[in-house]
Design an enzyme around this catalytic site. Structure first.
Site, PDB file in Angstrom:
ATOM      1  N   ASN A 212      -4.806  -8.197   1.278  1.00 38.77           N
ATOM      2  CA  ASN A 212      -3.956  -8.835   2.278  1.00 38.77           C
ATOM      3  C   ASN A 212      -4.746  -9.898   3.049  1.00 38.77           C
ATOM      4  O   ASN A 212      -5.955 -10.017   2.892  1.00 38.77           O
ATOM      5  CB  ASN A 212      -3.456  -7.757   3.256  1.00 38.77           C
ATOM      6  CG  ASN A 212      -2.094  -8.086   3.814  1.00 38.77           C
ATOM      7  OD1 ASN A 212      -1.690  -9.241   3.840  1.00 38.77           O
ATOM      8  ND2 ASN A 212      -1.386  -7.066   4.265  1.00 38.77           N
ATOM      9  N   PHE A 213      -4.028 -10.656   3.856  1.00 40.84           N
ATOM     10  CA  PHE A 213      -4.610 -11.608   4.807  1.00 40.84           C
ATOM     11  C   PHE A 213      -5.536 -12.639   4.162  1.00 40.84           C
ATOM     12  O   PHE A 213      -6.588 -12.971   4.710  1.00 40.84           O
ATOM     13  CB  PHE A 213      -5.329 -10.855   5.934  1.00 40.84           C
ATOM     14  CG  PHE A 213      -4.425  -9.894   6.659  1.00 40.84           C
ATOM     15  CD1 PHE A 213      -3.335 -10.365   7.371  1.00 40.84           C
ATOM     16  CD2 PHE A 213      -4.633  -8.525   6.592  1.00 40.84           C
ATOM     17  CE1 PHE A 213      -2.466  -9.487   8.023  1.00 40.84           C
ATOM     18  CE2 PHE A 213      -3.778  -7.637   7.233  1.00 40.84           C
ATOM     19  CZ  PHE A 213      -2.703  -8.115   7.952  1.00 40.84           C
ATOM     20  N   LEU A 214      -5.119 -13.140   2.986  1.00 40.75           N
ATOM     21  CA  LEU A 214      -5.817 -14.289   2.400  1.00 40.75           C
ATOM     22  C   LEU A 214      -5.351 -15.524   3.166  1.00 40.75           C
ATOM     23  O   LEU A 214      -4.198 -15.929   3.092  1.00 40.75           O
ATOM     24  CB  LEU A 214      -5.481 -14.410   0.918  1.00 40.75           C
ATOM     25  CG  LEU A 214      -5.910 -15.686   0.183  1.00 40.75           C
ATOM     26  CD1 LEU A 214      -7.354 -16.032   0.439  1.00 40.75           C
ATOM     27  CD2 LEU A 214      -5.656 -15.550  -1.289  1.00 40.75           C
ATOM     28  N   THR A 248       0.919  -8.698  -3.019  1.00 41.88           N
ATOM     29  CA  THR A 248       2.262  -9.285  -3.112  1.00 41.88           C
ATOM     30  C   THR A 248       2.175 -10.785  -2.913  1.00 41.88           C
ATOM     31  O   THR A 248       1.201 -11.305  -2.375  1.00 41.88           O
ATOM     32  CB  THR A 248       3.205  -8.699  -2.041  1.00 41.88           C
ATOM     33  OG1 THR A 248       2.604  -8.854  -0.757  1.00 41.88           O
ATOM     34  CG2 THR A 248       3.499  -7.240  -2.307  1.00 41.88           C
ATOM     35  N   LEU A 491       2.238  -4.473   3.994  1.00 44.39           N
ATOM     36  CA  LEU A 491       2.297  -5.090   5.318  1.00 44.39           C
ATOM     37  C   LEU A 491       2.089  -6.602   5.250  1.00 44.39           C
ATOM     38  O   LEU A 491       1.428  -7.102   4.358  1.00 44.39           O
ATOM     39  CB  LEU A 491       1.219  -4.467   6.202  1.00 44.39           C
ATOM     40  CG  LEU A 491       1.334  -2.953   6.368  1.00 44.39           C
ATOM     41  CD1 LEU A 491       0.168  -2.414   7.174  1.00 44.39           C
ATOM     42  CD2 LEU A 491       2.652  -2.575   7.047  1.00 44.39           C
TER      43      LEU A 491
END
Length: 491
Positions: A212-214, A248, A491
């Site tokens: 996440n958070f790329l 995702t 998330l």
């Protein structure tokens, strides 16, 4: 491993092919439905020109989710990068049965102990999110440079409380919180992060990293940092013996294991209209839309109350049984249930998750559970409103699912989720978002959720699995016959 890609989308107003082959008209129509940005762009063009451009596109181009404008080069470069990674190709399984399992066996002895060199002027760092200053740096990077909608109207606004919750779950590893700093200024200019979790894929249990958070500073988007960040988080995971991941994206990369669609339920319709999130349907009025989206003042399910620490074991048992009904689901531990679902008030900290249980008055057994989390979006350059406060449907479960009575399950979920809407309204949320995952097609349309213009595609890294149902029909609408696939919330 890609960025989340799930842009804060707005409401909408009112088979396999080989790479490189031209697209048959029927397939082109279907693929356009999966690529709203491209569909919108074609719609604004001269019809003949749009038809000519579409005729000259091939499957790999359309699936990459590229637009026809300036994003082309970046997206095509990204697509070429994924061809070098252990992910399924678009035409895998076209003429053969898919064998589930790892794509590439990793030899830990051959994994590099040092990261690749970054471009001059930048260096790797590991973020210490227990340090308030570094947590704040990540917060500021994401809030200024993370996911925006296609029209640059909304941008995700992750609170520091949310980042602490999302990135410091049981078993978290500091070295999986990766950053890039400018060497001279020490400014944080890029990030990618992972947390450990376990999945069940058609009953097969695997340890993965949830990526996440790329995020990359807008001024550095041309520096081709995305593949470098992905390779570095992959290397760090490999060093800890984790060889698979889940992530995702809002665009189609090689190759989604499933795709779901976003749906939105207005809680403050007038505000959503004023910021450009919700349209005014043709022939309707503002007053009618406000009336249409009205909710009762109080919840209707007997025994519904906020979840407490004492409910952890009961919720863990119920949710684990409920989750196993899905082809792709998260295998929780008791400690994870406590972390992800129980709100513990802390002075000065924003509440991130709301969870409720239904306790039977006679037996005191927990029969149902529902939760949602808080993820607002900044409204960019609006004279009146600064943010849209969004609740996202999280996990839920009900004993009614085990009666094998689909109508009873449908009725129970409509009651339970409607109460979640009421709770979110009381908590001053403006909109309640949900995907077509889980059992959501049983209630989305009935509870007046509107179709969004966003898809969310699910990917497994270094793991091959047959396509998993995402709750949508070929027409991209909620379909009860396509349920039972995706049972995980990212998330």
């Amino acid at each position: 491993m890609s960025d989340k890609g799930k842009t804060p989308k707005r409401e909408e107003s009112s088979g396999s092919s080989d790479n490189g082959k031209k697209i048959p008209p029927q397939l082109a129509t279907l693929l356009l439905e999966q690529n709203p940005a491209l569909k919108q762009e074609l719609a604004s063009m001269d019809k003949d020109k749009a038809a000519a451009l579409l005729a000259n596109m091939d499957v790999s181009q359309m699936l990459t989710g590229l637009s026809l404008g300036g994003k082309n080069q970046k997206d095509m470069a990204s697509y070429k990068f994924w061809q070098t990674q252990p992910v399924p190709a678009f035409n895998d399984g076209a003429n053969k049965q898919i064998t589930q399992g790892p794509i590439k066996i990793i030899d830990p002895e051959k994994v590099s102990k040092t990261p690749d060199t970054l471009i001059e002027g930048f260096e790797w760092c590991t973020l210490d999110l227990t340090n308030e200053e570094e947590l704040r740096e990540l917060y500021e990077l994401l809030n200024n440079h993370y996911v925006e909608d296609d029209n640059a109207m909304f941008r995700f606004s992750y609170s520091e409380s949310f980042l602490h919750w999302a990135l410091m779950s049981p078993g978290w590893r500091k070295e999986w919180h990766v950053g890039v700093r400018a060497t001279k200024s020490r400014k944080l200019v890029a990030s990618i992060a992972g947390v450990p979790t376990e999945l069940r894929v058609r009953g097969e249990r695997i340890k993965v990293t949830e990526i996440n958070f790329l995020c990359i500073h807008k001024k550095l988007r041309s520096k081709r940092l995305t593949p470098v960040l992905i390779k570095e988080i992959t290397r760090r995971c490999y060093l800890k013996g984790i060889y698979q991941a889940i992530y995702t994206g809002g665009v189609i990369l090689p190759t989604p294991v499933s795709s779901c669609r976003y749906y939105h339920r207005a809680l403050d319709w007038l505000k959503l209209y004023e910021v450009g999130f919700s349209p005014l349907p043709h022939g309707s009025t503002k007053a009618r839309m406000i009336t249409k989206n009205h909710l009762p003042a109080e919840t209707l399910t007997p025994g519904l109350r906020p979840m407490e620490v004492k409910d952890i074991d009961a919720v863990y048992d119920l949710l684990e049984r409920y989750q196993r009904r899905y082809d792709l689901n998260q295998a929780f531990t008791r400690e994870e249930i406590e972390h992800w679902l129980v709100y513990k008030e802390q002075p000065g900290k924003e509440q991130v998750v709301w969870s409720y249980v239904v306790e039977d008055a006679q037996t005191h057994k927990i029969t149902d559970f529902v939760s949602f989390y808080n993820l607002s979006s900044t409204v960019i350059d609006h004279p009146k409103h600064e943010a849209v406060h969004a609740a996202y449907l999280y996990y839920y479960a009900t004993e009614t699912a085990f009666t094998d009575d689909k109508k009873a399950l449908k009725d129970r979920l409509q009651l339970l989720i409607n109460d979640a809407l009421i709770c979110a309204k009381k908590a001053r949320f403006d909109v309640f978002n949900a995907l077509t995952s889980h059992d959501n097609p049983l209630f989305l349309e009935q509870l007046k959720f509107g179709a969004g213009d966003g898809q969310l595609h699910f990917y497994l890294y270094n793991y091959r699995a047959g396509p998993i149902a995402g709750g949508i029909s070929e027409k991209n609408l909620p379909d009860e016959s396509k349920m039972g696939g995706v049972g995980i919330v990212m998330l």
